[in-house]
Design an enzyme around this catalytic site. Structure first.
Site, mmCIF file in Angstrom:
data_model
loop_
_atom_site.group_PDB
_atom_site.id
_atom_site.type_symbol
_atom_site.label_atom_id
_atom_site.label_comp_id
_atom_site.label_asym_id
_atom_site.label_seq_id
_atom_site.Cartn_x
_atom_site.Cartn_y
_atom_site.Cartn_z
ATOM 1 N N ASN A 314 -10.255 12.057 -105.135
ATOM 2 C CA ASN A 314 -10.409 11.452 -103.897
ATOM 3 C C ASN A 314 -10.454 9.742 -103.926
ATOM 4 O O ASN A 314 -10.377 9.211 -104.919
ATOM 5 C CB ASN A 314 -11.815 11.833 -103.342
ATOM 6 N N CYS A 315 -9.929 9.317 -102.823
ATOM 7 C CA CYS A 315 -10.167 7.842 -102.686
ATOM 8 C C CYS A 315 -11.004 7.634 -101.675
ATOM 9 O O CYS A 315 -11.939 8.487 -101.438
ATOM 10 C CB CYS A 315 -8.885 7.142 -102.520
ATOM 11 N N LYS A 316 -11.059 6.343 -100.796
ATOM 12 C CA LYS A 316 -12.195 6.335 -99.918
ATOM 13 C C LYS A 316 -11.667 7.165 -98.602
ATOM 14 O O LYS A 316 -12.454 8.032 -98.221
ATOM 15 C CB LYS A 316 -11.991 4.838 -99.437
#
Length: 416
Positions: A314-316
């Site tokens: 995941n990222c933001k």
């Protein structure tokens, strides 16, 4: 008063936009690509389509809808949660080459109350674990038959843990706390899952989570921000995955050592990945671009899949950096399927590798996921910064200016 009115109007518009994007149909995206006579299928399955029966498996049902990346105060659902699968058609049958879970950061970071924010992060983490269990059909079947099942997850965050720029360091702290709260030693947690009859069943799982974070943007790889905070998390996760002796020549321990002991005949790919990951760690190659911005994140995810753990990343927002990780994984997995060898560390793809990458970038479902979340397809990872020295190596990795532009798309025009 005028400024206040403007702020209220902007907030109302943003809320309306979030509701509009969430309430669209969120459906499975399926694309195919062919390379050297093989036909590969990329499938992106949203939470709303994670079903055993007619309804999705989650207790707080999605009902065909979703949670877009701008929904930063949602404390019930994970943001932008999908199961990503790559399969190949061999002898008339589909064979899965890779499967993992992708999502936005666990922190509902615009919730001001720290207690409510942490509760939200834990709820999101439970949904990711539920999706991870769904991605392992044999384990899910056992769990629904009242067995306590062990579930191993390799979580790879792609955020920049800097306290100077942005607020991603605090988001990662929320995420790590959420994982930690669900994985106390010997802890059995209860998840509610909707079975094929549509009834909610309580299943019991023992989650083990190796939680990494490795920055992949210009702030990290060109300006050196956030390495220390991330590596403080990574060392413990590496010990879980590979054991405590991280010298390149040391036989792997941890989860990998256990897996190798049970699968002595199928170890070439695993051992190569382990060696590459140790080389990255010991030489701090993940601190710079070095022709390969996602070198650490991508190999951790592929290794997780190879040893039967569930890779999650995941990222933001779960769409740009997360999408590029998705594409880098699939490029390498297709290349491995074709050549039976892994790409050397810190190298640009050769012309065949670039062709695979171009096909994956356009046919992996990532452009569609970006459009689902913002209304516009395109990946923000691809940008041309005025000082050339700050640019990541993507123009050279992709090798075609027109495809680079197509993948960049409308990303510079959309918010979130």
């Amino acid at each position: 008063p005028a400024q206040e009115a403007h702020q209220v109007a902007v907030a109302a518009f943003r809320e309306a936009q979030v509701q509009y994007l969430n309430n669209q149909p969120w459906q499975t995206i399926k694309n195919t690509l062919t390379h050297n006579g093989y036909r590969y299928t990329n499938t992106q399955c949203p939470a709303a389509d994670m079903k055993i029966g007619a309804q999705d498996i989650f207790p707080n049902a999605y009902q065909g809808k979703g949670v877009c990346s701008s929904d930063t105060t949602n404390t019930q659902h994970a943001t932008n949660l999908w199961m990503s699968t790559l399969s190949v058609n061999e002898n008339g049958k589909d064979k899965t080459l890779f499967c993992g879970i992708r999502h936005g950061v666990l922190s509902p970071y615009h919730v001001k109350d720290p207690i409510l924010r942490q509760v939200g992060a834990e709820n999101r983490a439970r949904e990711v674990l539920t999706a991870a269990l769904f991605s392992q059909p044999a384990l899910l079947t056992k769990a629904l038959q009242d067995e306590v099942v062990s579930l191993r997850l390799v979580s790879v965050g792609l955020l920049t843990t800097s306290t100077i720029v942005g607020n991603e360091d605090a988001m990662v702290q929320d995420q790590m706390r959420a994982w930690q709260s669900l994985t106390q030693p010997g802890n059995v947690i209860h998840l509610n899952i909707r079975n094929k009859e549509g009834e909610l069943r309580t299943v019991k799982i023992k989650p083990e989570i190796a939680a990494f974070n490795t920055g992949v943007n210009e702030l990290t790889l060109k300006l050196g921000l956030g390495h220390q905070a991330s590596d403080n998390y990574n060392i413990g996760a590496l010990h879980q995955l590979l054991g405590h002796d991280l010298r390149p020549e040391a036989p792997p321990g941890g989860w990998v050592g256990e897996w190798l002991a049970q699968h002595p005949d199928n170890h070439a790919v695993v051992n190569t990945l382990v060696r590459q990951i140790k080389d990255i760690w010991n030489s701090k190659l993940h601190h710079t671009d070095g022709n390969e911005p996602y070198k650490f994140a991508q190999r951790l995810a592929i290794l997780a899949h190879e040893i039967g753990a569930v890779p999650a990343w995941n990222c933001k927002s779960g769409k740009d950096r997360t999408g590029m990780q998705d594409a880098e994984i699939k490029r390498e997995v297709i290349s491995l399927h074709q050549k039976a060898t892994l790409t050397p560390l810190a190298s640009l793809p050769d012309s065949d590798g670039q062709e695979i990458f171009q096909k994956v970038l356009l046919n992996s479902g990532n452009l569609e996921i970006q459009k689902q979340n913002t209304g516009g397809a395109g990946n923000k990872v691809l940008k041309n910064l005025p000082p050339e020295v700050l640019n990541l190596s993507y123009q050279r990795r992709i090798g075609d200016a027109n495809i680079w532009q197509l993948v960049k798309g409308l990303s510079s025009l959309v918010t979130s």
